[in-house]
Motif scaffolding. Structure first.
Motif, PDB file in Angstrom:
ATOM      1  N   THR A  95      79.038  69.224  55.456  1.00 26.83           N
ATOM      2  CA  THR A  95      79.603  69.584  56.751  1.00 26.83           C
ATOM      3  C   THR A  95      81.032  70.063  56.533  1.00 26.83           C
ATOM      4  O   THR A  95      81.882  69.305  56.043  1.00 26.83           O
ATOM      5  CB  THR A  95      79.600  68.372  57.704  1.00 26.83           C
ATOM      6  N   VAL A  96      81.292  71.325  56.879  1.00 22.57           N
ATOM      7  CA  VAL A  96      82.559  71.973  56.550  1.00 22.57           C
ATOM      8  C   VAL A  96      83.158  72.605  57.802  1.00 22.57           C
ATOM      9  O   VAL A  96      82.434  73.208  58.602  1.00 22.57           O
ATOM     10  CB  VAL A  96      82.349  73.081  55.482  1.00 22.57           C
ATOM     11  N   THR A  97      84.471  72.485  57.950  1.00 21.74           N
ATOM     12  CA  THR A  97      85.187  73.223  58.983  1.00 21.74           C
ATOM     13  C   THR A  97      86.293  74.050  58.335  1.00 21.74           C
ATOM     14  O   THR A  97      86.870  73.647  57.319  1.00 21.74           O
ATOM     15  CB  THR A  97      85.807  72.282  60.039  1.00 21.74           C
ATOM     16  N   MET A  98      86.545  75.215  58.920  1.00 24.31           N
ATOM     17  CA  MET A  98      87.620  76.087  58.469  1.00 24.31           C
ATOM     18  C   MET A  98      88.844  75.878  59.354  1.00 24.31           C
ATOM     19  O   MET A  98      88.712  75.596  60.543  1.00 24.31           O
ATOM     20  CB  MET A  98      87.177  77.554  58.507  1.00 24.31           C
ATOM     21  N   HIS A  99      90.031  76.063  58.744  1.00 26.22           N
ATOM     22  CA  HIS A  99      91.264  75.786  59.465  1.00 26.22           C
ATOM     23  C   HIS A  99      92.333  76.817  59.109  1.00 26.22           C
ATOM     24  O   HIS A  99      92.426  77.256  57.961  1.00 26.22           O
ATOM     25  CB  HIS A  99      91.777  74.380  59.133  1.00 26.22           C
TER      26      HIS A  99
END
Length: 279
Positions: free
Chosen positions: A81-85
């Motif tokens: 599970t990955v989020t970009m910032h």
């Protein structure tokens, strides 16, 4: 394409875990160079993630928008599970108004005994920064020749500030807590990859991070930093420059011969200024 990506990294598929994330991250910064080669060759491309994966697999390297964009695809395909910032690399620790110039990743849901919160700061696009992902919590971290620290960002938006080692290539990077989409970075990439004022269009650069050292080729100067210090070597012929790019960074392209005269001329100008300053 994901299988080809894993073959490039020399890693086999496994279920998501902190250990597997560390293995993938170490392999990525070791085998996929941070470089502006394609920008210098007039082929900056876009931030499209499928395009970025293709560039990585074809051994073109890239910089933050492409490297972390591709790494996010790989991680998601493997079940992470990955989020970009949004990220802001700064050259002054008092600076809070830098333009958007970085894409950072957070990987969620991977607790272990040392980090029960299970959120990790992963970044394969910061050049000479960390080789392993950092637990997203305040504190100091040591990896090879460099020390890092995580603290709150001084920006108005909530987030974190990564302090790089004083001997590193940048001072700090602010990472905004709110998740972003890949389209949020298109304008920044367009500017950084085409503007004559951008550092990415001015000096040829390639970087590679191993567990114990950092290898940096900037112009014609090859620098190696490790626990024992810093060594510099000037690569003053086209053949030794291209050999270093191939052997250390895996970068092979016929267009490099076209770039060599301007790279060498820029080096000679820099070397003359350096000599004048030390006289």
């Amino acid at each position: 394409m994901i299988d080809a990506y894993l073959r490039l990294l020399g890693v086999s598929r496994k279920p998501p875990s902190p250990q597997f994330l560390h293995e993938l991250h170490r392999a990525h910064v070791n085998r996929v160079p941070y470089t502006n080669m394609e920008i210098m060759l007039g082929r900056p491309g876009t931030v499209d993630q499928a395009e970025s994966v293709d560039r990585v697999v074809r051994r073109r390297g890239g910089y933050c928008f492409q490297l972390n964009g591709a790494f996010a695809v790989l991680l998601r395909e493997l079940g992470f599970t990955v989020t970009m910032h949004r990220g802001y690399v700064v050259s002054d620790l008092a600076q809070t108004a830098a333009d958007l110039n970085h894409l950072a990743l957070l990987v969620h849901g991977l607790p272990d005994e040392q980090h029960p919160d299970g959120v990790w700061f992963a970044d394969t696009g910061l050049g000479d920064a960390f080789s392993d992902p950092l637990p997203l919590r305040h504190g100091d971290h040591r990896q090879g020749p460099f020390g890092y620290a995580l603290a709150d960002t001084p920006r108005d938006e909530p987030g974190w500030r990564l302090h790089h080692d004083p001997t590193g290539s940048f001072l700090a990077c602010d990472v905004i807590a709110a998740p972003a989409e890949i389209t949020d970075f298109g304008g920044a990439h367009q500017h950084l990859s085409t503007s004559p004022a951008s550092p990415f269009t001015q000096v040829f650069t390639a970087m590679r991070r191993t567990g114990r050292e950092v290898q940096i080729l900037r112009g014609c100067v090859l620098t190696v930093l490790d626990d024992y210090g810093r060594e510099e070597q000037q690569l003053l012929s086209r053949d030794e420059w291209r050999q270093a790019l191939a052997d250390l960074f895996g970068l092979i392209d016929d267009g490099l011969d076209r770039l060599w005269p301007s790279v060498r001329a820029a080096h000679d100008t820099w070397a003359a200024k350096r000599a004048d300053q030390s006289a």
